[in-house]
Enzyme design. Structure first.
Site, PDB file in Angstrom:
ATOM      1  N   HIS A  71       2.201   4.269  -3.035  1.00  0.00           N
ATOM      2  CA  HIS A  71       1.813   5.734  -2.953  1.00  0.00           C
ATOM      3  C   HIS A  71       3.416   6.507  -3.160  1.00  0.00           C
ATOM      4  CE1 HIS A  71      -1.870   6.341  -0.917  1.00  0.00           C
ATOM      5  NE2 HIS A  71      -1.387   5.669   0.030  1.00  0.00           N
ATOM      6  N   HIS A  98       0.761  -0.964   0.020  1.00  0.00           N
ATOM      7  CA  HIS A  98      -0.255   0.252  -0.072  1.00  0.00           C
ATOM      8  C   HIS A  98       0.928   1.322  -0.024  1.00  0.00           C
ATOM      9  CE1 HIS A  98      -3.748   2.385   1.408  1.00  0.00           C
ATOM     10  NE2 HIS A  98      -2.775   3.245   1.754  1.00  0.00           N
ATOM     11  N   GLU A  99       1.847   1.533   0.908  1.00  0.00           N
ATOM     12  CA  GLU A  99       2.511   2.696   0.981  1.00  0.00           C
ATOM     13  C   GLU A  99       3.637   2.640  -0.195  1.00  0.00           C
ATOM     14  OE1 GLU A  99       2.228   4.777   3.087  1.00  0.00           O
ATOM     15  OE2 GLU A  99       0.745   3.737   4.294  1.00  0.00           O
TER      16      GLU A  99
END
Length: 384
Positions: A71, A67-68
């Protein structure tokens, strides 16, 4: 937040882990091994439950990391530099050196995280279905199903329009596009984050009173985190606006007291110039080229019997591990990279030569001065 230890780099992004991850990892594994798995799939040995719980927890944190990373990768493609990613108690955080330059870039950077979590949820859901069709172990099916559900919930939770969640950044992008005012958009998104945080605190407290379970306290903890983070984000936006157009050179301490790289640790600790007033000093070679940063604390860690033979160069933090910046870089762009503490001083370099040093307190003084100046100017204009 500084990582306790590093996992290396993935896709060029430094990955770190905070010690608090061990706490949530243990609690998560405990809940699965002694709660959910035995209830849903009884009849297995405790060792098997714990093995399945540990592996499932590892996959959960891998999902957070994905998820990170999403980003970070999209941020770099949109011209936003990424400092690092740190996994900690309540998930993960990608630290950016700057902000998105327009609302469209903000949407892409913020939206990709929940999208990746949702895709992971769909992937694990598909795996659950295939394992079920293949008559795999019920415990394995349950573990993969849990990963599918938790990733979908993670996507939905992060999509809530409240800073600092990804949904809050999407809300900020929408408000920014409508009004053209990024500061006002950030303040409104932060207000939504605080309101949602207080809602979670209240809900968690009521849940604890009614059920006397740990889930209520955990929900309240998440709420407190959102309140604190949303408040900090709003303040940082105001600070960045106040510092708009101010270069680093106007806040730095020019021509700081430096230490020759060949000076012994004993000479460094006994020299009055280095014992008082400051706690960190730039280390330079002949000609003024910056080599690193040494703190009194690092020097004092050198055993007394070795201080005559070891040099400052042996005890210093190498330049590669020190934050550096050019004097004409906007001070607002440096803020995300700064942290309190002697070892986090920023060296200001021009053509590899040391021209200044700057700390978090220097920035605070600059902000205080500018805000006082703006307030005085505003009052003067009102009297006119």
């Amino acid at each position: 937040m500084r990582a306790t230890f590093s996992l290396g780099r993935i896709a060029g992004v430094r990955i770190g882990v905070h010690w608090s991850v061990l706490v949530i990892f243990f609690l998560l594994a405990l809940g699965l091994a002694q709660g959910r798995f035995p209830q849903v799939e009884p009849g297995h040995t405790p060792a098997l439950y714990w093995g399945a719980a540990l592996v499932t927890s590892l996959f959960f944190f891998a999902s957070l990391l994905a998820h990170e990373l999403a980003h970070a990768i999209v941020a770099r493609r949109n011209g936003v530099q990424v400092e690092d990613i740190t996994l900690w108690l309540l998930g993960g955080v990608a630290r950016m050196r700057s902000e998105a330059t327009n609302p469209a870039a903000e949407v892409r950077i913020a939206g990709v995280g929940p999208l990746v979590s949702l895709l992971l949820g769909v992937f694990f859901g598909l795996c659950t279905w295939l394992l079920h069709l293949g008559h795999a172990s019920g415990l394995l099916v349950e573990a993969v199903l849990w990963l599918a559900v938790i990733n979908v919930l993670l996507a939905l939770f992060n999509a809530i329009p409240a800073a600092p969640l990804d949904g809050g950044r999407l809300l900020r992008a929408l408000l920014w596009r409508r009004t053209g005012d990024r500061l006002r958009a950030t303040i409104n998104a932060s207000a939504a984050g605080r309101a949602f945080g207080w809602l979670l605190v209240a809900a968690g407290f009521l849940l604890f009173v009614v059920t006397r379970t740990f889930e209520g306290l955990w929900l309240s903890l998440i709420g407190w985190f959102l309140i604190a983070a949303a408040t900090a984000e709003g303040r940082q936006a105001q600070v960045r606006t106040t510092l708009g157009g101010i270069p680093v050179r106007q806040a730095m301490t020019p021509d700081p007291v430096s230490v020759p790289i060949g000076l012994t640790v004993s000479q460094f600790l006994t020299d009055p110039r280095h014992r008082y007033r400051y706690s960190a000093f730039p280390v330079v070679s002949e000609g003024g080229k910056a080599e690193g940063l040494v703190t009194l604390d690092r020097a004092r860690r050198v055993p007394e019997e070795q201080r005559e033979s070891r040099t400052v160069g042996d005890a210093m933090l190498p330049l590669a591990q020190v934050t550096t910046v050019a004097p004409d870089v906007p001070l607002a762009d440096l803020l995300p990279r700064m942290e309190p503490g002697a070892e986090h001083r920023v060296l200001v370099l021009e053509d590899e030569r040391l021209v200044g040093i700057i700390s978090a307190s220097d920035v605070s003084r600059t902000v205080t001065y500018l805000m006082a100046t703006h307030q005085h100017t505003g009052e003067w204009r009102k009297r006119q």
